[in-house]
Motif scaffolding. Structure first.
Motif, short mmCIF file in Angstrom:
data_model
loop_
_atom_site.label_atom_id
_atom_site.label_comp_id
_atom_site.label_asym_id
_atom_site.label_seq_id
_atom_site.Cartn_x
_atom_site.Cartn_y
_atom_site.Cartn_z
N UNK A 86 0.82 -1.23 0.00
CA UNK A 86 0.00 0.00 0.00
C UNK A 86 0.85 1.27 0.00
N UNK A 87 2.16 1.14 -0.11
CA UNK A 87 3.04 2.33 -0.04
C UNK A 87 2.71 3.34 -1.14
N UNK A 88 2.48 2.80 -2.34
CA UNK A 88 2.17 3.73 -3.44
C UNK A 88 0.88 4.50 -3.16
N UNK A 89 -0.11 3.77 -2.58
CA UNK A 89 -1.39 4.44 -2.26
C UNK A 89 -1.16 5.53 -1.20
N UNK A 90 -0.38 5.18 -0.18
CA UNK A 90 -0.13 6.17 0.88
C UNK A 90 0.76 7.30 0.39
#
Length: 613
Positions: free
Chosen positions: A174-178
């Motif tokens: 989820x890093x890209x989303x965050x």
């Protein structure tokens, strides 16, 4: 530094401008925060939902494709495994995600992440995998792996001919989303800061627009309070500020008019108090003097001494009884005696009037001082005049009554005695007639009923006529008259009959009190102020100095017995003074006891002299 800031901040935030800017900025900040929280929350929910939905779709599709390659045995098994690796590593590859294909027992058949190659052949015991192998299709959860990376995990069962032959496991970072969320937050924060900056600038402009007229009005209001009533606010519009400016200008003009009227009334009152003939003293409820006009100071002989703040009771030398009456607020008056520095006593009537106020009762006292010395003197003169008239009439009436009773008792039988008594009665009657005539003449002069009939009269002829009228009497007594008329004395505009009476009265007095072989000198001249002065000088017995001031009073006699025996009424000089005054002139008398008397009266030479009575 901190303490000084604590002292300055409260005063800074007490200004309307700072309050407006602060409220404006806080309002925008709160609005932006509310919008930001809602927007970020909605965006996070939307991105997470879309991300999860995409994972679910990929896992579903992969499970369908993987079902064809799972459960295959023999020579085709190796080909099936290769197909699965191709699907996982190429077709369904996701950046930052790990895709695992599991068999029916949960053993890893292949993985998309090379670093996890050693996981192949081991069992994946995660809950979502167990649920998927049990046939539950909706399996997802959040995990944090050993690298502290937040991941979204999705597991789907793989079915073939209605039988669960394996599972698809996808763990996506989820890093890209965050990171996307953080970029959005940064953009939003930058927008908030920019909006706050613009808001602060606009707030300063708005606050200045509102507070600048207020500051200007405050400055002008302070100037008005200091007495500068010419101040006028500029009206720049028809809004609330403009209406306030109009109201301020109207208030200033009304205040200027009211204060001007008040000042005018104050000056009128001060002028009235200063110039009125009565004295006025105002005191508060404690009797302390708060106002006193100049006339009151003159009447009390205070002079330039300060009186405001002194005690009114002590100033007027009132008794304790008067103090108590004033304290109870009873309107009354009293008579005070005062003495001048020269020793003269005069009377002052003081009238006290309480000042009432509806809410508080008696709040002070007004004392009005009237000099009644002349009034009391006039009253005393009136009483003395009535007594003198009564006495002058009583004496001849008593004589007439006595002689009349004597005639009734038999004196009429004696012709010689009867004639003598009748002669006395006649003389006393003539005396009363002269007295009443003189009184009537004085009454007409006092009431201005004796009209003057003026005409041009030669002075020399008038003086010669008066000397001729008394020539026989002067010859009998050996009195020698002298007459002197100065150069320039010709005629005068007078009532001849009235002035003849004055001359007769003066000449008669000179005859009475001049011894035999004496002299009477008559003189006429022009004074420096262009008046005709006529003087009668005798060398008679004269008048004592103490009697000179009262010689013109009615019924006043220097030697009462001698004057009455000579037939005088005591009114001759009074009548002469009134006649001369009616002509607009003056009369005076100089005398030394034993050296003679000089009487001088003046007359105007022109027609406008006198009051025309």
């Amino acid at each position: 530094m901190h303490s000084s800031m604590k002292l300055r901040l409260p005063s800074l935030f007490r200004t309307i401008q700072a309050k407006l800017i602060l409220v404006y900025v806080l309002l925008i900040l709160i609005a932006m925060q509310l919008i930001g929280v809602y927007f970020v929350s909605a965006m996070k929910t939307s991105l997470t939902s879309n991300f999860t939905k995409e994972l679910q779709e990929r896992a579903e599709l992969l499970s369908v494709l993987a079902a064809q390659n799972l459960g295959v045995t023999g020579d085709s098994a190796e080909e099936s495994m290769e197909n699965l690796r191709v699907l996982v590593n190429n077709l369904f590859s996701i950046n930052g995600a790990e895709i695992q294909v599991l068999d029916a027992s949960g053993k890893v058949l292949t993985t998309s992440k090379p670093s996890h190659a050693d996981y192949v052949g081991t069992k994946n015991t995660q809950t979502v995998v167990n649920r998927a192998l049990q046939g539950i299709r909706d399996n997802e959860e959040y995990i944090i792996d050993e690298d502290n990376i937040r991941k979204k995990v999705v597991a789907k069962p793989v079915t073939s001919d209605g039988k669960i032959v394996g599972a698809i496991y996808i763990a996506a970072s989820l890093n890209e989303l965050y990171d996307t969320m953080e970029r959005v937050n940064n953009i939003f924060i930058s927008g908030i800061l920019l909006a706050l900056g613009l808001t602060a600038v606009l707030g300063v402009i708005l606050a200045h627009t509102i507070t600048s007229p207020i500051k200007e009005m405050t400055r002008r209001a302070t100037a008005v309070a200091e007495g500068q009533f010419h101040q006028k606010m500029p009206v720049l519009g028809d809004d609330e500020i403009g209406q306030l400016s109009k109201a301020f200008n109207y208030m200033t003009s009304r205040l200027r008019d009211a204060l001007a009227q008040n000042e005018e009334e104050k000056e009128k009152l001060a002028s009235i108090l200063t110039n009125m003939s009565d004295g006025v003293i105002a005191a508060d409820e404690n009797g302390t003097v708060i106002l006193m006009n100049r006339r009151a100071g003159e009447m009390l002989w205070i002079g330039e001494e300060p009186t405001v703040g002194s005690d009114m009771i002590s100033l007027l030398h009132l008794s304790d009884e008067e103090r108590e009456i004033i304290r109870r607020g009873i309107m009354h008056s009293t008579l005070l005696e005062n003495e001048t520095p020269e020793g003269d006593v005069f009377l002052i009537r003081v009238t006290f009037t309480p000042i009432h106020r509806r809410e508080t009762g008696i709040v002070g006292t007004i004392a009005v001082l009237q000099d009644v010395t002349e009034q009391e003197k006039l009253e005393a003169s009136r009483r003395e005049f009535v007594a003198n008239v009564s006495h002058e009439l009583r004496t001849p009436l008593t004589t007439i009554k006595s002689y009349t009773e004597a005639l009734e008792d038999g004196a009429m039988e004696d012709p010689e005695l009867g004639l003598k008594f009748a002669s006395v009665i006649q003389n006393q009657t003539d005396r009363m007639i002269r007295l009443v005539t003189d009184l009537l003449h004085l009454s007409r002069l006092d009431s201005k009923e004796a009209q003057l009939r003026k005409q041009m009269t030669p002075v020399l002829e008038m003086l010669e006529d008066v000397a001729d009228r008394f020539s026989f009497q002067m010859q009998e007594r050996g009195i020698k008259p002298t007459l002197f008329v100065a150069n320039g004395v010709d005629s005068v505009w007078i009532d001849r009959d009235q002035i003849d009476q004055v001359l007769d009265n003066l000449f008669s007095n000179a005859m009475k009190y001049t011894p035999e072989d004496g002299t009477i000198a008559i003189e006429a001249r022009i004074t420096e102020d262009h008046m005709l002065a006529i003087s009668l000088q005798d060398n008679g017995i004269g008048i004592p100095r103490k009697d000179l001031d009262r010689i013109f009073e009615r019924f006043y006699r220097v030697d009462k017995a001698r004057s009455r025996n000579m037939g005088g009424t005591g009114l001759g000089l009074s009548i002469a003074r009134e006649i001369v005054r009616a002509h607009g002139g003056t009369i005076s008398l100089q005398s030394e006891l034993g050296s003679g008397t000089r009487v001088t009266f003046t007359l105007p030479l022109q027609e406008q002299g006198g009051d025309g009575r």
